[in-house]
Design a protein around this motif. Structure first.
Motif, mmCIF file in Angstrom:
data_model
loop_
_atom_site.group_PDB
_atom_site.id
_atom_site.type_symbol
_atom_site.label_atom_id
_atom_site.label_comp_id
_atom_site.label_asym_id
_atom_site.label_seq_id
_atom_site.Cartn_x
_atom_site.Cartn_y
_atom_site.Cartn_z
ATOM 1 N N UNK A 120 0.837 -1.203 0.000
ATOM 2 C CA UNK A 120 0.000 0.000 0.000
ATOM 3 C C UNK A 120 0.873 1.254 0.000
ATOM 4 N N UNK A 121 1.982 1.191 0.689
ATOM 5 C CA UNK A 121 2.915 2.321 0.759
ATOM 6 C C UNK A 121 3.860 2.353 -0.445
ATOM 7 N N UNK A 122 4.263 1.178 -0.935
ATOM 8 C CA UNK A 122 5.181 1.046 -2.077
ATOM 9 C C UNK A 122 4.516 0.151 -3.116
ATOM 10 N N UNK A 123 3.580 0.697 -3.908
ATOM 11 C CA UNK A 123 2.757 -0.145 -4.777
ATOM 12 C C UNK A 123 3.427 -0.702 -6.033
ATOM 13 N N UNK A 124 4.590 -0.170 -6.415
ATOM 14 C CA UNK A 124 5.149 -0.605 -7.690
ATOM 15 C C UNK A 124 6.644 -0.858 -7.615
ATOM 16 N N UNK A 125 7.091 -1.636 -8.584
ATOM 17 C CA UNK A 125 8.522 -1.853 -8.815
ATOM 18 C C UNK A 125 8.787 -1.369 -10.238
ATOM 19 N N UNK A 126 9.946 -0.760 -10.450
ATOM 20 C CA UNK A 126 10.283 -0.273 -11.777
ATOM 21 C C UNK A 126 11.693 -0.725 -12.166
ATOM 22 N N UNK A 127 11.906 -0.791 -13.454
ATOM 23 C CA UNK A 127 13.245 -1.053 -13.985
ATOM 24 C C UNK A 127 13.436 -0.113 -15.159
ATOM 25 N N UNK A 160 12.584 -1.049 -5.953
ATOM 26 C CA UNK A 160 11.553 -1.763 -5.204
ATOM 27 C C UNK A 160 11.480 -1.135 -3.820
ATOM 28 N N UNK A 161 10.283 -0.844 -3.362
ATOM 29 C CA UNK A 161 10.080 -0.233 -2.041
ATOM 30 C C UNK A 161 10.853 1.080 -1.899
ATOM 31 N N UNK A 162 11.010 1.781 -3.002
ATOM 32 C CA UNK A 162 11.713 3.062 -2.984
ATOM 33 C C UNK A 162 13.226 2.945 -2.940
ATOM 34 N N UNK A 163 13.753 1.738 -2.958
ATOM 35 C CA UNK A 163 15.206 1.501 -2.912
ATOM 36 C C UNK A 163 15.678 1.064 -4.288
ATOM 37 N N UNK A 164 16.745 1.684 -4.767
ATOM 38 C CA UNK A 164 17.268 1.383 -6.097
ATOM 39 C C UNK A 164 18.496 0.487 -6.003
ATOM 40 N N UNK A 165 18.584 -0.447 -6.944
ATOM 41 C CA UNK A 165 19.736 -1.346 -7.023
ATOM 42 C C UNK A 165 20.112 -1.496 -8.491
ATOM 43 N N UNK A 166 21.405 -1.381 -8.756
ATOM 44 C CA UNK A 166 21.899 -1.591 -10.115
ATOM 45 C C UNK A 166 21.887 -3.092 -10.406
ATOM 46 N N UNK A 167 21.373 -3.446 -11.572
ATOM 47 C CA UNK A 167 21.273 -4.842 -11.994
ATOM 48 C C UNK A 167 22.042 -4.999 -13.306
ATOM 49 N N UNK A 168 22.825 -6.050 -13.401
ATOM 50 C CA UNK A 168 23.469 -6.427 -14.657
ATOM 51 C C UNK A 168 23.200 -7.904 -14.866
ATOM 52 N N UNK A 169 22.682 -8.231 -16.049
ATOM 53 C CA UNK A 169 22.334 -9.612 -16.339
ATOM 54 C C UNK A 169 22.380 -9.841 -17.851
ATOM 55 N N UNK A 170 22.083 -11.042 -18.242
ATOM 56 C CA UNK A 170 22.012 -11.403 -19.648
ATOM 57 C C UNK A 170 20.547 -11.526 -20.036
ATOM 58 N N UNK A 171 20.215 -11.051 -21.231
ATOM 59 C CA UNK A 171 18.858 -11.195 -21.755
ATOM 60 C C UNK A 171 18.940 -11.901 -23.099
ATOM 61 N N UNK A 172 18.072 -12.884 -23.279
ATOM 62 C CA UNK A 172 17.966 -13.557 -24.579
ATOM 63 C C UNK A 172 16.823 -12.897 -25.327
ATOM 64 N N UNK A 173 17.138 -12.393 -26.524
ATOM 65 C CA UNK A 173 16.152 -11.639 -27.288
ATOM 66 C C UNK A 173 16.041 -12.228 -28.692
ATOM 67 N N UNK A 174 14.795 -12.387 -29.136
ATOM 68 C CA UNK A 174 14.543 -12.898 -30.487
ATOM 69 C C UNK A 174 13.341 -12.174 -31.068
ATOM 70 N N UNK A 175 13.159 -12.352 -32.365
ATOM 71 C CA UNK A 175 11.998 -11.767 -33.028
ATOM 72 C C UNK A 175 11.251 -12.889 -33.724
ATOM 73 N N UNK A 176 9.969 -13.012 -33.382
ATOM 74 C CA UNK A 176 9.118 -14.049 -33.954
ATOM 75 C C UNK A 176 7.983 -13.342 -34.689
#
Length: 180
Positions: free
Chosen positions: A85-92, A119-135
């Protein structure tokens, strides 16, 4: 309507003429299970995501859109841990490194994805791999990363601490279409 308005205010990626792909039904799952205890996992099928042709990516997820198999677990998640209720969303908000829309094909290609998860008003840097394709006309993005509850000031009471994983595994499965 409120969700769309918030997303429009949040998303300032790309220019007016940039090609954009989006979804309002992106799938975001998390698992925080520990073996020998009841599974702690939930799924949201309403993540809103926008991808520009320059590789900028933004996502918005309402915390209450996560659903658990056990209703009581969902209630505790929203009220005791996430304080939704206080922190309704997460964003990236991030960027896909060396992304080129013209290079996409039906064969998934791995890209580096880096950005800020809030998340919950706290920011964290994320680094990851993403698999992307076009169908056909759709762009598919699949990714996985882990976070710790303490990264977002989520306090796990000692009585259940051993029943929840120290790292939460997050899986993203998005299927985007061109915004016209």
């Amino acid at each position: 309507m409120k969700k769309i308005l918030i997303l429009c205010m949040f998303l300032t990626v790309g220019t007016v003429t940039a090609q954009k792909y989006y979804t309002k039904t992106g799938e975001t799952d998390f698992k925080a299970s520990v073996e020998a205890f009841e599974p702690v996992e939930a799924k949201s099928n309403s993540t809103t995501v926008i991808l520009t042709d320059s590789g900028s990516l933004a996502a918005l997820l309402f915390i209450k859109s996560f659903h658990f198999k056990v209703a009581l677990m969902e209630e505790h998640f929203n009220e005791n841990y996430m304080d939704s209720d206080k922190h309704p969303k997460a964003t990236f908000k991030g960027k896909i490194k060396d992304f080129n829309m013209a290079d996409l094909s039906s064969t998934a290609k791995e890209y580096q994805l880096a950005g800020t998860l809030t998340v919950r008003g706290k920011a964290k840097e994320i680094e990851t791999t993403a698999k992307i394709s076009k169908d056909g006309e759709k762009i598919k993005i699949n990714s996985f990363f882990s976070v710790k509850p303490q990264d977002f000031d989520i306090d796990i009471p000692s009585i259940v601490r051993n029943k929840i994983a120290k790292e939460i595994n997050v899986t993203l499965n998005y299927e985007l279409v061109e915004k016209k």
